[in-house]
Design a protein around this motif. Structure first.
Motif, short mmCIF file in Angstrom:
data_model
loop_
_atom_site.label_atom_id
_atom_site.label_comp_id
_atom_site.label_asym_id
_atom_site.label_seq_id
_atom_site.Cartn_x
_atom_site.Cartn_y
_atom_site.Cartn_z
N UNK A 99 0.85 -1.20 0.00
CA UNK A 99 0.00 0.00 0.00
C UNK A 99 0.88 1.25 0.00
N UNK A 100 0.53 2.24 -0.77
CA UNK A 100 1.27 3.48 -0.87
C UNK A 100 1.11 4.29 0.41
N UNK A 101 2.13 5.09 0.73
CA UNK A 101 2.06 5.95 1.92
C UNK A 101 0.93 6.96 1.77
N UNK A 102 0.22 7.27 2.87
CA UNK A 102 -0.86 8.27 2.81
C UNK A 102 -0.32 9.64 2.39
N UNK A 103 -1.16 10.39 1.72
CA UNK A 103 -0.77 11.74 1.31
C UNK A 103 -0.81 12.70 2.49
N UNK A 104 0.04 13.71 2.41
CA UNK A 104 0.01 14.77 3.42
C UNK A 104 -1.29 15.56 3.27
N UNK A 105 -1.83 16.12 4.35
CA UNK A 105 -3.10 16.86 4.27
C UNK A 105 -3.02 18.04 3.30
N UNK A 106 -4.10 18.25 2.58
CA UNK A 106 -4.22 19.41 1.69
C UNK A 106 -4.75 20.61 2.45
N UNK A 107 -5.58 20.37 3.44
CA UNK A 107 -6.18 21.48 4.18
C UNK A 107 -5.10 22.23 4.95
N UNK A 108 -5.15 23.54 4.85
CA UNK A 108 -4.21 24.39 5.58
C UNK A 108 -4.95 25.13 6.69
N UNK A 109 -4.47 25.00 7.89
CA UNK A 109 -5.01 25.68 9.08
C UNK A 109 -6.53 25.54 9.20
N UNK A 110 -7.04 24.31 9.17
CA UNK A 110 -8.49 24.13 9.33
C UNK A 110 -8.95 24.54 10.72
N UNK A 111 -10.23 24.87 10.82
CA UNK A 111 -10.82 25.30 12.09
C UNK A 111 -11.95 24.34 12.43
N UNK A 112 -11.87 23.70 13.59
CA UNK A 112 -12.86 22.71 13.99
C UNK A 112 -13.68 23.24 15.16
N UNK A 113 -14.99 23.07 15.06
CA UNK A 113 -15.90 23.52 16.12
C UNK A 113 -16.32 22.34 16.99
N UNK A 114 -16.18 22.51 18.29
CA UNK A 114 -16.66 21.54 19.26
C UNK A 114 -17.86 22.17 19.96
N UNK A 115 -19.04 21.60 19.75
CA UNK A 115 -20.23 22.19 20.35
C UNK A 115 -21.40 21.23 20.31
N UNK A 116 -22.18 21.21 21.37
CA UNK A 116 -23.37 20.36 21.41
C UNK A 116 -24.43 20.92 20.47
N UNK A 117 -25.29 20.03 20.00
CA UNK A 117 -26.42 20.49 19.19
C UNK A 117 -27.28 21.45 20.00
N UNK A 118 -27.89 22.41 19.32
CA UNK A 118 -28.73 23.45 19.92
C UNK A 118 -27.91 24.38 20.81
#
Length: 250
Positions: free
Chosen positions: A1-20
Motif C-alpha cells: 500500500x502506498x504511503x498516505x498523502x500529506x493533508x491538503x487542508x491548511x489551518x483548518x478550524x474545527x468547532x466543538x459544540x453540542x447540538x442546539x
C-alpha cells in the motif's frame, strides 16, 4: 500500500459544540469571512469514522472502494448542498494510502477550493469524539469550544418537533459532551490551538466575540461576518431545516 498523502487542508478550524448550542449560528458567521469556507455539515465523522471497523481491512481494494462509494453517496445530499460533486473514482484516486483521513481531507479541501476559499471551518455533530484524531492529523488546526447553558440546550431540544429523546437523556448527552470539551480545552490551554466561547457572549456581545475569534484564527475581522443573515446560502439553509430558521435573522 502506498504511503498516505500529506493533508491538503491548511489551518483548518474545527468547532466543538453540542447540538442546539448555536453551532449553526457560528457556522454562518465564520462562513461570511472571505477567506473561510463553512460548508453545511455532511457528518462524515459521525457516519463513517465511527463505523470504519464495519468496512474491514481498508488495505483491500474492495473494502476501500465500498467506503468511497458510500461517502460519495452521502455527499450528494439534496438538503446539505455543496458546490463540489465528488465521484467514487476521484475519491479513490485521492487516497493512495487507503485511509479515511485522506478521504476526509480531500472532500473538504475540494469544497473549499470550489468556493474560492483558503481555509475550512468544520461543523459536525459529535466532533468531540474525534477531536484528538483531528488534532494529531492537522498540526496547524485550530479548535473552538462553544458552550451554551445546558438548560437552554435542553429547552431548545424539547421544542423541536422531531426530537426523540427525553429531557433526562438530552441533559446527560449535554453533560457528557461538556466533559469532553472541557478536558480537551484544559489539556490544550496555553497552546494557542483552542479557544473557549460562550454562546451567551456571542449573542450579547457579537462584535467583541467575533473579533476575538478572528484574532484566534489569525484572520482580519470583516463587518460582513455580523451580517451573515443577508447571505443567500445562509437564507437557503434557514429555509431547508426548521431548526436552522434563526440563522436568517440578525
Amino acid at each position: 500500500m502506498v504511503e498516505p498523502r500529506a493533508p491538503r487542508l491548511s489551518r483548518p478550524i474545527f468547532l466543538l459544540g453540542s447540538e442546539r448550542s448555536g453551532t449553526n449560528l457560528m457556522r454562518a458567521i465564520m462562513g461570511s469571512h472571505p477567506n473561510v469556507d463553512a460548508p453545511a455539515p455532511v457528518h462524515l465523522l459521525l457516519t463513517f469514522a465511527s463505523r470504519l471497523p464495519d468496512y474491514g481491512d481498508l488495505g483491500e481494494a474492495e473494502n476501500f472502494r465500498r467506503l468511497c462509494e458510500h461517502m460519495a453517496t452521502s455527499l450528494h445530499n439534496p438538503i446539505f448542498k455543496w458546490t463540489s460533486r465528488l465521484e467514487v473514482d476521484a475519491l479513490e484516486a485521492a487516497a493512495p494510502g487507503h485511509t479515511f483521513m485522506e478521504l476526509f481531507d480531500h472532500v473538504y479541501a475540494t469544497e473549499a477550493e470550489s468556493n474560492g476559499r483558503a481555509r475550512v471551518f468544520f461543523k459536525e455533530n459529535d466532533t468531540y469524539s474525534y477531536a484528538w484524531m483531528l488534532y494529531h492529523h492537522y498540526h496547524d488546526a485550530k479548535f473552538i469550544y462553544l458552550a451554551r447553558d445546558g438548560r437552554d440546550v435542553v429547552s431548545s431540544w424539547l421544542e423541536s418537533p422531531t426530537t426523540l429523546t427525553s429531557l433526562t437523556q438530552t441533559a446527560h448527552d449535554w453533560s457528557r459532551e461538556q466533559r469532553q470539551g472541557l478536558l480537551f480545552h484544559s489539556m490544550l490551554q496555553g497552546s494557542g490551538r483552542v479557544l473557549g466561547v460562550r454562546y451567551e457572549e456571542l449573542t450579547s456581545q457579537p462584535e467583541r466575540t467575533v473579533r476575538a475569534l478572528c484574532d484566534f484564527i489569525g484572520e482580519d475581522f470583516v463587518p460582513e461576518m455580523l451580517e451573515f443573515h443577508k447571505r443567500k446560502t445562509v437564507r437557503e439553509s434557514a429555509q431547508s431545516i426548521n431548526a436552522w430558521r434563526n440563522i436568517a435573522r440578525p
